[in-house]
Enzyme design. Structure first.
Site, PDB file in Angstrom:
ATOM      1  N   ILE A   1       0.829  -1.203   0.000  1.00  0.00           N
ATOM      2  CA  ILE A   1       0.000   0.000   0.000  1.00  0.00           C
ATOM      3  C   ILE A   1       0.863   1.251   0.000  1.00  0.00           C
ATOM      4  O   ILE A   1       0.368   2.355   0.157  1.00  0.00           O
ATOM      5  CB  ILE A   1      -0.925  -0.014   1.247  1.00  0.00           C
ATOM      6  CG1 ILE A   1      -0.116  -0.313   2.502  1.00  0.00           C
ATOM      7  CG2 ILE A   1      -2.021  -1.040   1.074  1.00  0.00           C
ATOM      8  CD1 ILE A   1      -0.930  -0.424   3.760  1.00  0.00           C
TER       9      ILE A   1
ATOM     10  N   SER B   1       4.267 -13.770   1.898  1.00  0.00           N
ATOM     11  CA  SER B   1       4.081 -15.046   2.591  1.00  0.00           C
ATOM     12  C   SER B   1       2.947 -15.850   1.962  1.00  0.00           C
ATOM     13  O   SER B   1       2.711 -16.976   2.354  1.00  0.00           O
ATOM     14  CB  SER B   1       3.766 -14.779   4.065  1.00  0.00           C
ATOM     15  OG  SER B   1       2.583 -14.002   4.153  1.00  0.00           O
TER      16      SER B   1
ATOM     17  N   HIS C   1      -4.608  -4.224  -2.205  1.00  0.00           N
ATOM     18  CA  HIS C   1      -5.023  -3.868  -0.850  1.00  0.00           C
ATOM     19  C   HIS C   1      -5.133  -2.361  -0.662  1.00  0.00           C
ATOM     20  O   HIS C   1      -5.038  -1.855   0.459  1.00  0.00           O
ATOM     21  CB  HIS C   1      -4.070  -4.485   0.185  1.00  0.00           C
ATOM     22  CG  HIS C   1      -4.149  -5.983   0.223  1.00  0.00           C
ATOM     23  ND1 HIS C   1      -3.220  -6.767   0.849  1.00  0.00           N
ATOM     24  CD2 HIS C   1      -5.078  -6.833  -0.309  1.00  0.00           C
ATOM     25  CE1 HIS C   1      -3.559  -8.050   0.692  1.00  0.00           C
ATOM     26  NE2 HIS C   1      -4.675  -8.110  -0.004  1.00  0.00           N
TER      27      HIS C   1
HETATM   28  P1  OAD Z   1       4.222 -10.822   4.935  1.00  0.00           P
HETATM   29  O1  OAD Z   1       4.924 -10.076   5.991  1.00  0.00           O
HETATM   30  O2  OAD Z   1       3.161 -11.753   5.331  1.00  0.00           O
HETATM   31  O3  OAD Z   1       5.270 -11.669   4.097  1.00  0.00           O
HETATM   32  C1  OAD Z   1       6.441 -11.101   3.615  1.00  0.00           C
HETATM   33  C2  OAD Z   1       7.304 -12.213   3.035  1.00  0.00           C
HETATM   34  O4  OAD Z   1       8.407 -11.612   2.410  1.00  0.00           O
HETATM   35  C3  OAD Z   1       7.832 -13.167   4.072  1.00  0.00           C
HETATM   36  O5  OAD Z   1       7.781 -14.482   3.572  1.00  0.00           O
HETATM   37  C4  OAD Z   1       9.273 -12.697   4.276  1.00  0.00           C
HETATM   38  O6  OAD Z   1      10.155 -13.722   4.622  1.00  0.00           O
HETATM   39  C5  OAD Z   1       9.601 -12.197   2.902  1.00  0.00           C
HETATM   40  N1  OAD Z   1      10.593 -11.143   2.878  1.00  0.00           N
HETATM   41  C6  OAD Z   1      10.823 -10.148   3.763  1.00  0.00           C
HETATM   42  N2  OAD Z   1      11.790  -9.347   3.348  1.00  0.00           N
HETATM   43  C7  OAD Z   1      12.207  -9.834   2.170  1.00  0.00           C
HETATM   44  C8  OAD Z   1      13.192  -9.442   1.229  1.00  0.00           C
HETATM   45  N3  OAD Z   1      13.949  -8.374   1.424  1.00  0.00           N
HETATM   46  N4  OAD Z   1      13.338 -10.202   0.130  1.00  0.00           N
HETATM   47  C9  OAD Z   1      12.590 -11.293  -0.080  1.00  0.00           C
HETATM   48  N5  OAD Z   1      11.643 -11.710   0.769  1.00  0.00           N
HETATM   49  C10 OAD Z   1      11.450 -10.991   1.866  1.00  0.00           C
HETATM   50  O7  OAD Z   1       3.705  -9.755   3.891  1.00  0.00           O
HETATM   51  P2  OAD Z   1       2.626  -9.965   2.741  1.00  0.00           P
HETATM   52  O8  OAD Z   1       2.680 -11.334   2.187  1.00  0.00           O
HETATM   53  O9  OAD Z   1       2.797  -8.858   1.785  1.00  0.00           O
HETATM   54  O10 OAD Z   1      -2.632  -6.826   4.398  1.00  0.00           O
HETATM   55  O11 OAD Z   1       1.294  -9.784   3.542  1.00  0.00           O
HETATM   56  C11 OAD Z   1       0.071  -9.850   2.856  1.00  0.00           C
HETATM   57  C12 OAD Z   1      -0.929  -8.934   3.504  1.00  0.00           C
HETATM   58  O12 OAD Z   1      -1.029  -9.245   4.887  1.00  0.00           O
HETATM   59  C13 OAD Z   1      -0.529  -7.486   3.487  1.00  0.00           C
HETATM   60  O13 OAD Z   1      -0.907  -6.845   2.303  1.00  0.00           O
HETATM   61  C14 OAD Z   1      -1.232  -6.929   4.672  1.00  0.00           C
HETATM   62  C15 OAD Z   1      -0.924  -8.031   5.639  1.00  0.00           C
HETATM   63  O14 OAD Z   1      -1.630  -8.105   6.777  1.00  0.00           O
HETATM   64  C16 OAD Z   1      -3.363  -5.924   5.109  1.00  0.00           C
HETATM   65  O15 OAD Z   1      -2.901  -5.224   5.973  1.00  0.00           O
HETATM   66  C17 OAD Z   1      -4.787  -5.865   4.757  1.00  0.00           C
END
Ligand code: OAD
Length: 642
Positions: free
Chosen positions: A433, A542, A452
């Protein structure tokens, strides 16, 4: 009495087991149901050994030892009421679950109509001249579907009409009455009012799965024109229509309508399936199958879009450059912006692990709920009840976005170059976002879908009205306390931000909250975009949150999937890495590092050089790029012919 050693051991292990069971129940009663520890302990003592938390809950409620605060999120799998109280068939489900509004007032109108006191749509004859009278209706919010009679009623966060429906029907002559089983039309969890718990039962599965289909179907259908309404100003009529209430006409007939007013576009942006975390879904008893593809890949002979499964980043680069790879979709998550300085959500140093619920402006029950499941702080229902935790958690993010504090990372630049250099990018679906893609000027706006929502606009969660963004940011700065303690100007106490249109204390950034709906553009574009995909690149997510994560299984089964992430994810969606993998490639590591490597293999490093001169990269990315360019320059000066 002497106890034989074996019996003593058995008895002590039984004691341990029952002690452990007691502790688990105590945790459920206090954290899950919000009862006082003292009351929970006392009830456990008085009820005695039982495996059923609901028995203890009922005891507490019946003896006035605690208040019903909404119940546990752990679904009950042996609700005795499902058999008697689930009577609707799939045909009775609302055709348009996301448009379904609480039909309480429509029903009330119908009752009055029967008494001949009101006109056909239920208004007092003398009221009908008032053009401003849109009739009573509950505001849009979470609605529940009665599994016994099909009535649709609003949640406790709106006007509590679903609970009232249960209480009214329970007052019938037979004590076994009471329409106690209801399904949330937002997240499809099922609640039993008699058990005071979420419930799960195979009998419910076909209904819930059909509801999910209806939600997706409607969202992916092209927008329909508004149905003809006998009085366009009367909300109640629309309520009754869209609810599929027996007493009113059915939406299925809408398409036959040729009213002139139909030219009006339906701009409802909330008509889409809702966003939910997989763990919350499991905890609330939503069938996990809803998050997965039902297709069995093993049974089919597939013609993959690649000749040989790539084994390295270099192989992936070759595939991207080949004619076999024509269409690429990217699904991105918070990991993509980590190098910019924005933490992700679920890592050890992510937002959820580092938040301190004790600092949030919330009552003890809300705090406990957030402690148990941090996504509660970002839920629509919670926001309408208490907007402060969400605003407090996002304060720095909101103000940072306004001040353009963060720079697009190398991962963002990869997406930009992928479009500019190959023309193969169909779409970037980002769950982020932060709007950092906007800094990539070679990436057209329509190539990006922020599933989102976005931090750079503001809107009311109650009436949906857009608010002035600058004014909203000023209010966040002046009215919301700073959890980090870095901003000395910030207030000590938070106060909600009021909507100038409807007066609700519900103004928020234009982001999608959990258990609310994704923007329609997601559902309008996904079916088209996934059709001919040859490569899906998943970056820094994730894959825990639906429906964004469904892209993973919505693309053709012949497409290559490249996951660029710190750790493997997506098992629940059918992603399979390793030697047996058929089409999944895992490039483990920080996405900026991996994608820089990919860009090097694609021969795009020189395109990145200007970003260093113009200082357009975050420091960490700039250092990474400098280092890589240094090595490239060294090797080309050592080997000028290469
Ligand atoms: P997450 O925090 O759930 O997942 C992030 C993923 O990226 C994890 O698997 C980390 O290990 C990985 N990661 C972190 N830093 C990294 C990097 N530099 N390079 C590669 N991988 C990395 O975040 P999202 O999957 O985006 O929604 O979460 C999905 C949604 O859940 C978000 O949009 C948000 C959240 O709650 C709302 O708030 C509505």
């Amino acid at each position: 009495m002497d106890v034989p050693p074996a019996a003593a051991a058995a008895s002590s292990s039984n004691d341990d087991a029952s002690q452990a069971r007691r502790l688990v129940m105590l945790e459920q009663l206090t954290s899950g149901y919000g009862f006082d520890t003292e009351a929970a302990e006392k009830a456990l003592d008085e009820v005695g050994p039982t495996s059923e938390v609901s028995v203890v809950v009922n005891y507490i409620l019946e003896n006035g030892m605690g208040k019903d605060r909404g119940g546990s999120v752990v679904p009950k799998t042996d609700c005795p009421h499902v058999n008697d109280h689930v009577k609707v068939t799939t045909e009775k489900l609302p055709d348009h679950p996301q448009h379904a509004l609480c039909s309480f007032f429509a029903q009330e109108d119908q009752d009055m109509d029967d008494n001949n006191n009101k006109d056909r749509i239920g208004r007092l004859k003398s009221d009908t001249d008032d053009p401003d009278d849109n009739g009573k209706s509950c505001p849009a919010g979470e609605n529940w579907f009665c599994m016994e009679c099909g009535a649709i009623r609003c949640s406790r966060y709106v006007n509590g009409h679903c609970l009232a429906h249960y209480q009214e029907t329970e007052k019938g002559e037979e004590s076994t009455t009471g329409h106690c089983i209801a399904a949330s039309l937002v997240d499809l969890s099922v609640w039993c009012y008699k058990c005071e718990a979420y419930v799960q039962d195979p009998l419910l599965d076909p209904l819930i799965q059909r509801l999910e289909q209806l939600k997706f179907q409607e969202a992916s259908e092209p927008k329909k024109k508004k149905p003809r309404q006998s009085h366009p100003n009367d909300e109640r009529y629309r309520v009754a229509q869209s609810s599929g209430d027996e007493t009113t006409s059915n939406n299925n007939n809408d398409s036959n309508d040729n009213d002139d007013d139909d030219d009006e576009e339906d701009n409802d942006s909330d008509a889409s399936p809702t966003i939910i975390d997989i763990a919350t879904a499991v905890a609330r008893g939503i069938p996990i199958g809803l998050f997965q593809s039902s297709e069995n890949e093993e049974e089919e002979e597939l013609q993959y879009s690649f000749d040989k499964l790539p084994k390295s980043v270099e192989d992936v680069a070759k595939f991207i450059q080949s004619d076999k790879c024509r269409n690429i979709v990217i699904l991105a998550g918070a990991g993509m912006s980590v190098a910019a300085g924005i933490p992700d959500f679920r890592s050890a140093n992510g937002l959820y692990a580092t938040m301190n619920p004790d600092l949030l402006s919330a009552d003890p029950v809300e705090r406990e709920a957030i402690r148990m499941d941090p996504t509660v702080a970002l839920e629509q229902g919670m926001f309408l009840q208490n907007p402060l935790p969400c605003l407090e958690l996002n304060r720095e993010f909101i103000l940072g976005t306004r001040n353009q504090k963060w720079k697009a990372t190398l991962a963002h630049r990869f997406v930009e170059l992928l479009h500019a250099k190959t023309g193969k990018l169909v779409r970037l679906y980002t769950q982020n976002i932060d709007g950092l893609e906007d800094q990539c000027t070679q990436l057209p706006r329509d190539k990006v879908i922020a599933v989102h929502g976005s931090m750079d606009r503001a809107e009311c969660a109650h009436c949906g009205q857009e608010s002035d963004y600058g004014q909203f940011c000023d209010r966040v700065r002046d009215q919301i306390k700073d959890l980090s303690g870095n901003d000395e100007q910030a207030p000590q106490e938070s106060t909600p931000i009021t909507c100038t249109t409807c007066g609700s204390r519900a103004v928020k950034p234009a982001i999608v909250l959990f258990r609310s709906s994704l923007p329609m553009t997601f559902f309008e574009n996904v079916p088209r975009d996934v059709l001919d995909v040859d490569l899906l690149i998943v970056i820094g997510t994730s894959l825990r949150v639906a429906p964004a994560n469904s892209l993973v299984w919505r693309i053709p089964k012949t497409a290559l999937r490249l996951l660029v992430n710190r750790e493997p994810v997506g098992w629940h969606l059918g992603v399979a890495y390793g030697p047996d993998s058929k089409r999944d490639v895992f490039a483990q590591g920080n996405c900026d590092f991996v994608l820089l490597d990919l860009m090097a293999h694609l021969g795009w490093l020189d395109d990145l050089r200007p970003l260093l001169d113009e200082q357009k990269l975050p420091d960490a990315c700039a250092a990474l790029l400098r280092n890589r360019l240094g090595k490239e320059d060294e090797s080309s000066s050592a080997n000028p012919s290469s």
